[in-house]
Scaffold this motif. Structure first.
Motif, PDB file in Angstrom:
ATOM      1  N   ARG A 387       0.967  -1.409   0.026  1.00  0.00           N
ATOM      2  CA  ARG A 387      -0.089   0.091  -0.029  1.00  0.00           C
ATOM      3  C   ARG A 387       0.836   1.150   0.176  1.00  0.00           C
ATOM      4  O   ARG A 387       1.738   1.267   0.643  1.00  0.00           O
ATOM      5  CB  ARG A 387      -0.935   0.086   1.164  1.00  0.00           C
ATOM      6  CG  ARG A 387      -1.953   1.151   1.188  1.00  0.00           C
ATOM      7  CD  ARG A 387      -2.957   1.158   2.348  1.00  0.00           C
ATOM      8  NE  ARG A 387      -3.923   2.317   2.451  1.00  0.00           N
ATOM      9  CZ  ARG A 387      -3.639   3.433   2.707  1.00  0.00           C
ATOM     10  NH1 ARG A 387      -2.544   3.852   3.102  1.00  0.00           N
ATOM     11  NH2 ARG A 387      -4.662   4.098   2.702  1.00  0.00           N
ATOM     12  N   ALA A 388       0.642   2.082  -1.018  1.00  0.00           N
ATOM     13  CA  ALA A 388       1.505   3.148  -0.961  1.00  0.00           C
ATOM     14  C   ALA A 388       0.349   4.458  -1.090  1.00  0.00           C
ATOM     15  O   ALA A 388      -0.643   4.634  -2.152  1.00  0.00           O
ATOM     16  CB  ALA A 388       2.393   3.173  -2.313  1.00  0.00           C
ATOM     17  N   GLU A 389       0.451   5.615  -0.209  1.00  0.00           N
ATOM     18  CA  GLU A 389      -0.164   6.653  -0.499  1.00  0.00           C
ATOM     19  C   GLU A 389       0.871   7.829  -0.871  1.00  0.00           C
ATOM     20  O   GLU A 389       1.569   8.305  -0.093  1.00  0.00           O
ATOM     21  CB  GLU A 389      -1.004   7.060   0.832  1.00  0.00           C
ATOM     22  CG  GLU A 389      -1.768   8.272   0.982  1.00  0.00           C
ATOM     23  CD  GLU A 389      -2.365   8.193   2.332  1.00  0.00           C
ATOM     24  OE1 GLU A 389      -3.097   9.427   2.372  1.00  0.00           O
ATOM     25  OE2 GLU A 389      -2.412   7.570   3.226  1.00  0.00           O
ATOM     26  N   LEU A 390       0.476   8.406  -1.958  1.00  0.00           N
ATOM     27  CA  LEU A 390       1.026   9.527  -2.562  1.00  0.00           C
ATOM     28  C   LEU A 390       0.507  10.629  -2.558  1.00  0.00           C
ATOM     29  O   LEU A 390      -0.694  10.855  -3.223  1.00  0.00           O
ATOM     30  CB  LEU A 390       1.417   9.118  -4.017  1.00  0.00           C
ATOM     31  CG  LEU A 390       2.127   7.686  -4.033  1.00  0.00           C
ATOM     32  CD1 LEU A 390       2.335   7.368  -5.692  1.00  0.00           C
ATOM     33  CD2 LEU A 390       3.647   7.772  -3.630  1.00  0.00           C
ATOM     34  N   PRO A 391       1.174  11.663  -2.105  1.00  0.00           N
ATOM     35  CA  PRO A 391       0.193  13.242  -1.845  1.00  0.00           C
ATOM     36  C   PRO A 391       0.308  13.738  -3.388  1.00  0.00           C
ATOM     37  O   PRO A 391       1.155  13.502  -4.310  1.00  0.00           O
ATOM     38  CB  PRO A 391       1.105  13.986  -1.049  1.00  0.00           C
ATOM     39  CG  PRO A 391       2.626  13.497  -1.051  1.00  0.00           C
ATOM     40  CD  PRO A 391       2.320  11.964  -1.417  1.00  0.00           C
TER      41      PRO A 391
END
Length: 398
Positions: A387-391
């Motif tokens: 899981r990657a959360e990229l702004p």
């Protein structure tokens, strides 16, 4: 016994010049004062002042005391111009070479002695000629002290500028090294992402081709191997072309070298064909509204994360469904890739862990959050989740 400091060679030359000038004054009866004739006693003050001159650089400010005694002794015997000049040089050297505190003390003392002596001379004689005493003291005390202070300030300013220039050069070199290391890391991530998936597929299908007795299945595996080999070579050529000429003309090469999330479907098809003999199913769930695209750096990072996650799934996942989930709002783009997990299953191809390191570095460069590990799936079975959360907000679109 403590050893006396060794005179500087320039101080030896100055003392020798003063001694020569004093001997010439004695030989020709050249005196500052006219009340005395030349006598051997004049050598006492001259030699004492020359000895003080030898220590003008290494024994400040205490050398002013024997220098003053030599000046007074020389004045009693008629006074030599060379002795007066050498004492003026001692005052100059005391301010120039002494410590910061002693230099200030000598400067203030020279100024106050000049001012007070001038006022006393005017008060006693009450004649304009008394100003000559002030002029003589100013020339012998205050003027050399202030001249030395100006030179000292100039030298300290020059030293500070040199130090600042050295620090700037050091920082520039450090920035250059960091930029080179960052570029090397970026190239390593790009090279790994471009080639790892193809080489993994080649390794898996070559192993399958060697273990199968059916000509049709072997031919299919060889076809997949050939396709991944040619695609890997093509992407390597594109990467090398970008490294050789970052300003290459033509938009097609630039589009291919900078993939977007529109290519996720092609990644799934490629992973499906590279999968373990049909044991893996690949699906995509795209919950984005499609009205606004993320910035190019974010989209590239998301694409590479999906690509690397699918490569890892092909190498390590247990039979089942591999799901790619994309979600985006005004603040961030969230990429989630899940694959079946079984710690007892053997890897289909070897891995070094560089893929996880590269994904984490990509996310950290964008100030996002990254997590990878075992989690519970919808049905309670263990899955491997990336899981990657990229702004999205605040990131440049170029």
């Amino acid at each position: 016994m403590p050893r006396l400091p060794r005179p500087h060679r320039h101080d030896v030359w100055i003392a020798a010049a003063g001694l020569t000038g004093g001997l010439v004054g004695i030989a020709f009866d050249l005196h500052v004062f006219t009340y005395a004739d030349s006598s051997p006693l004049m050598l006492v003050g001259l030699l004492a002042m020359c000895g003080a001159e030898l220590l003008r650089r290494t024994a400040q400010p205490w050398v002013l005391l024997p220098g003053l005694a030599a000046l007074l002794a020389d004045s009693l015997t008629g006074g030599l111009l060379a002795v007066v000049v050498m004492y003026t040089d001692l005052v100059y050297a005391a301010v120039l070479y002494g410590s910061a505190r002693s230099s200030q003390v000598v400067l203030r003392a020279s100024t106050w002695v000049t001012v007070v002596a001038t006022l006393l001379a005017i008060a006693v004689w009450r004649q304009p000629a008394a100003l000559m005493i002030g002029a003589a003291l100013a020339a012998g005390l205050a003027s050399p002290a202030w001249t030395a202070m100006m030179i000292r300030d100039h030298r300290e300013a020059a030293a500070a500028e040199r130090l600042r220039a050295e620090q700037t050069a050091l920082l520039a070199e450090r920035d250059r090294v960091q930029a080179v290391n960052a570029e090397r890391a970026r190239m390593a991530r790009e090279l790994h992402d471009l080639v790892a998936g193809h080489l993994s597929a080649i390794a898996i299908h070559s192993t399958a081709a060697l273990s199968l007795d059916e000509p049709g299945a072997a031919r299919t595996a060889l076809g997949v191997i050939r396709e991944n080999s040619t695609q890997g070579l093509a992407e390597m050529r594109r990467l090398i072309g970008l490294l050789r000429d970052s300003g290459a003309e033509g938009g097609q090469e630039k589009v291919e070298a900078t993939p977007s999330l529109d290519g996720v479907e092609a990644l799934l098809v490629r992973a499906e064909r590279s999968g373990a003999s049909g044991q893996l199913r690949f699906t995509r769930r795209d919950h984005r509204d499609g009205r606004s695209r993320p910035p190019a750096p974010v989209e590239l990072a998301a694409y590479r994360i999906v690509q690397e996650s699918l490569t890892n799934a092909v190498k390590h996942a247990a039979p089942g469904e591999v799901a790619v989930d994309l979600r985006q709002d005004k603040r961030s783009l969230v990429v989630t890739v899940t694959s079946p997990y079984d710690h007892r299953a053997a890897a289909r191809a070897p891995g070094s862990g560089a893929g996880l390191v590269g994904m984490r570095e990509r996310v950290e460069l964008l100030r996002g959050s990254f997590a990878a590990g075992v989690a519970d799936g919808p049905d309670g079975a263990p899955v491997w989740r990336v899981r990657a959360e990229l702004p999205v907000a605040g990131v440049s679109r170029t």
